[in-house]
Design a protein around this motif. Sequence first.
Motif, PDB file in Angstrom:
ATOM      1  N   ARG A 103       0.833  -1.204   0.000  1.00 46.17           N
ATOM      2  CA  ARG A 103       0.000   0.000   0.000  1.00 46.17           C
ATOM      3  C   ARG A 103       0.872   1.260   0.000  1.00 46.17           C
ATOM      4  O   ARG A 103       0.596   2.231  -0.689  1.00 46.17           O
ATOM      5  CB  ARG A 103      -0.921  -0.007   1.224  1.00 46.17           C
ATOM      6  N   ARG A 104       1.947   1.194   0.795  1.00 46.61           N
ATOM      7  CA  ARG A 104       2.857   2.356   0.828  1.00 46.61           C
ATOM      8  C   ARG A 104       3.502   2.570  -0.530  1.00 46.61           C
ATOM      9  O   ARG A 104       3.629   3.684  -1.013  1.00 46.61           O
ATOM     10  CB  ARG A 104       3.929   2.154   1.899  1.00 46.61           C
ATOM     11  N   ALA A 105       3.908   1.448  -1.149  1.00 46.74           N
ATOM     12  CA  ALA A 105       4.542   1.548  -2.465  1.00 46.74           C
ATOM     13  C   ALA A 105       3.555   2.146  -3.470  1.00 46.74           C
ATOM     14  O   ALA A 105       3.931   2.983  -4.308  1.00 46.74           O
ATOM     15  CB  ALA A 105       5.001   0.168  -2.918  1.00 46.74           C
ATOM     16  N   ARG A 106       2.308   1.738  -3.369  1.00 46.20           N
ATOM     17  CA  ARG A 106       1.273   2.262  -4.269  1.00 46.20           C
ATOM     18  C   ARG A 106       1.094   3.772  -4.060  1.00 46.20           C
ATOM     19  O   ARG A 106       1.016   4.535  -5.023  1.00 46.20           O
ATOM     20  CB  ARG A 106      -0.042   1.518  -4.010  1.00 46.20           C
ATOM     21  N   GLU A 107       1.061   4.186  -2.792  1.00 40.53           N
ATOM     22  CA  GLU A 107       0.935   5.622  -2.487  1.00 40.53           C
ATOM     23  C   GLU A 107       2.088   6.406  -3.104  1.00 40.53           C
ATOM     24  O   GLU A 107       1.902   7.452  -3.712  1.00 40.53           O
ATOM     25  CB  GLU A 107       0.935   5.854  -0.970  1.00 40.53           C
ATOM     26  N   GLN A 108       3.302   5.845  -2.928  1.00 41.53           N
ATOM     27  CA  GLN A 108       4.479   6.549  -3.426  1.00 41.53           C
ATOM     28  C   GLN A 108       4.467   6.631  -4.950  1.00 41.53           C
ATOM     29  O   GLN A 108       4.829   7.653  -5.536  1.00 41.53           O
ATOM     30  CB  GLN A 108       5.756   5.859  -2.922  1.00 41.53           C
ATOM     31  N   LEU A 109       4.012   5.547  -5.565  1.00 43.45           N
ATOM     32  CA  LEU A 109       3.938   5.526  -7.021  1.00 43.45           C
ATOM     33  C   LEU A 109       2.925   6.554  -7.517  1.00 43.45           C
ATOM     34  O   LEU A 109       3.193   7.334  -8.441  1.00 43.45           O
ATOM     35  CB  LEU A 109       3.536   4.125  -7.491  1.00 43.45           C
ATOM     36  N   LEU A 110       1.774   6.585  -6.873  1.00 46.04           N
ATOM     37  CA  LEU A 110       0.731   7.540  -7.265  1.00 46.04           C
ATOM     38  C   LEU A 110       1.213   8.975  -7.060  1.00 46.04           C
ATOM     39  O   LEU A 110       0.945   9.856  -7.881  1.00 46.04           O
ATOM     40  CB  LEU A 110      -0.554   7.290  -6.460  1.00 46.04           C
ATOM     41  N   ASP A 111       1.932   9.192  -5.940  1.00 44.52           N
ATOM     42  CA  ASP A 111       2.460  10.532  -5.679  1.00 44.52           C
ATOM     43  C   ASP A 111       3.437  10.956  -6.771  1.00 44.52           C
ATOM     44  O   ASP A 111       3.509  12.118  -7.145  1.00 44.52           O
ATOM     45  CB  ASP A 111       3.175  10.571  -4.324  1.00 44.52           C
ATOM     46  N   ALA A 112       4.208   9.955  -7.252  1.00 42.30           N
ATOM     47  CA  ALA A 112       5.217  10.273  -8.269  1.00 42.30           C
ATOM     48  C   ALA A 112       4.559  10.571  -9.614  1.00 42.30           C
ATOM     49  O   ALA A 112       5.052  11.393 -10.388  1.00 42.30           O
ATOM     50  CB  ALA A 112       6.192   9.107  -8.400  1.00 42.30           C
ATOM     51  N   ILE A 113       3.448   9.905  -9.891  1.00 42.73           N
ATOM     52  CA  ILE A 113       2.800  10.050 -11.195  1.00 42.73           C
ATOM     53  C   ILE A 113       1.859  11.244 -11.230  1.00 42.73           C
ATOM     54  O   ILE A 113       1.859  12.024 -12.181  1.00 42.73           O
ATOM     55  CB  ILE A 113       2.012   8.767 -11.543  1.00 42.73           C
ATOM     56  N   PHE A 114       1.076  11.388 -10.146  1.00 40.83           N
ATOM     57  CA  PHE A 114       0.023  12.408 -10.170  1.00 40.83           C
ATOM     58  C   PHE A 114       0.419  13.633  -9.350  1.00 40.83           C
ATOM     59  O   PHE A 114       1.241  13.546  -8.448  1.00 40.83           O
ATOM     60  CB  PHE A 114      -1.281  11.827  -9.615  1.00 40.83           C
ATOM     61  N   PRO A 115      -0.196  14.744  -9.651  1.00 44.91           N
ATOM     62  CA  PRO A 115       0.050  15.956  -8.857  1.00 44.91           C
ATOM     63  C   PRO A 115      -0.453  15.757  -7.425  1.00 44.91           C
ATOM     64  O   PRO A 115      -1.240  14.845  -7.168  1.00 44.91           O
ATOM     65  CB  PRO A 115      -0.792  17.030  -9.566  1.00 44.91           C
ATOM     66  N   PRO A 116       0.013  16.605  -6.487  1.00 43.27           N
ATOM     67  CA  PRO A 116      -0.397  16.466  -5.092  1.00 43.27           C
ATOM     68  C   PRO A 116      -1.912  16.544  -4.944  1.00 43.27           C
ATOM     69  O   PRO A 116      -2.594  17.231  -5.702  1.00 43.27           O
ATOM     70  CB  PRO A 116       0.256  17.658  -4.393  1.00 43.27           C
ATOM     71  N   ARG A 117      -2.402  15.812  -3.948  1.00 37.28           N
ATOM     72  CA  ARG A 117      -3.845  15.787  -3.708  1.00 37.28           C
ATOM     73  C   ARG A 117      -4.188  16.391  -2.354  1.00 37.28           C
ATOM     74  O   ARG A 117      -3.358  16.416  -1.445  1.00 37.28           O
ATOM     75  CB  ARG A 117      -4.344  14.331  -3.767  1.00 37.28           C
ATOM     76  N   CYS A 118      -5.427  16.811  -2.225  1.00 33.94           N
ATOM     77  CA  CYS A 118      -5.928  17.372  -0.971  1.00 33.94           C
ATOM     78  C   CYS A 118      -5.869  16.300   0.121  1.00 33.94           C
ATOM     79  O   CYS A 118      -6.297  15.167  -0.093  1.00 33.94           O
ATOM     80  CB  CYS A 118      -7.360  17.853  -1.167  1.00 33.94           C
TER      81      CYS A 118
END
Length: 266
Positions: free
Chosen positions: A18-33
């Motif tokens: 789950r952490r890896a997924r979060e990090q991957l999403l953070d790297a791909i997508f702009p910051p989220r609320c």
Amino acid sequence: MNPSSPAPSPTPLWDALRRAREQLLDAIFPPRCAGCGCFTADLFCADCASQLQPIAPPLCFICGAPFDVLAKGVEICADCRANRYQQAPPFAALRSAYRFDGPMRKAAHRFKYRGKTSLAAPLAALLEECLKNQDALDAPVIPWEELKLIVPVPLSSWRNYRRGYNQSALLARELAQHLDVPFEELLKRARHTPPQVGLSPRERAENVRGAFALNALLNESQKSSPILLVDDVYTTGATIRECAQVLRKNGATTVYALTLARPWFK
Ligand SMILES: [Zn+2]
Ligand SMILES: [Zn+2]
């Protein structure tokens, strides 16, 4: 979410994925609320920011609980008046920045359970703001300019240890950097404690009694200077009181406490 409840993930592998997924999403997508998850460059989007509830005076002189209605001349909340803890508080003042509700509750959950460690810096900035805006408080304040040490509350259970990080330590470290104050993980768990969830305030206090110890003895300078304890969420205060007590018993003269959020009980 109860802040003392065990991490909801079933296995360490699941946590890691789950952490890896979060990090991957953070790297791909702009910051989220941090509240609703929409894309925004800020910590909270405008809608979530408008729902935040900073804890404002009047506050209890002892535990910092906000009063919705304060009778003239009343300085102590009902819990403190009832002497629930049966002893003087071990901290000189306790403050919380926001009500644990709405977007702040979601942000604290993302930060604690969903691997969003990138929230540490912006959330610590909110703690800093809280410390630097105490002028209007008609209650004892935390003298942030005099602090000589910032200490986090240790992880709340062995199950949480699997997360791989202590959210309170991340917050405290960031805050210490912002304020240019030394940071040290002085406290540790001395024994395992069952989760606090479902326990009464008295049972919570019993549950954490003797649960903390020092990693290293306080030096003379640390003993005589104000120390700030930092935690993410205050529930009944049992944990933070016990931690402050350990510091006091080991020679700390003055301990203050600061949390990002606390729920409304009254
Ligand atoms: Zn939002
Ligand atoms: Zn109180």
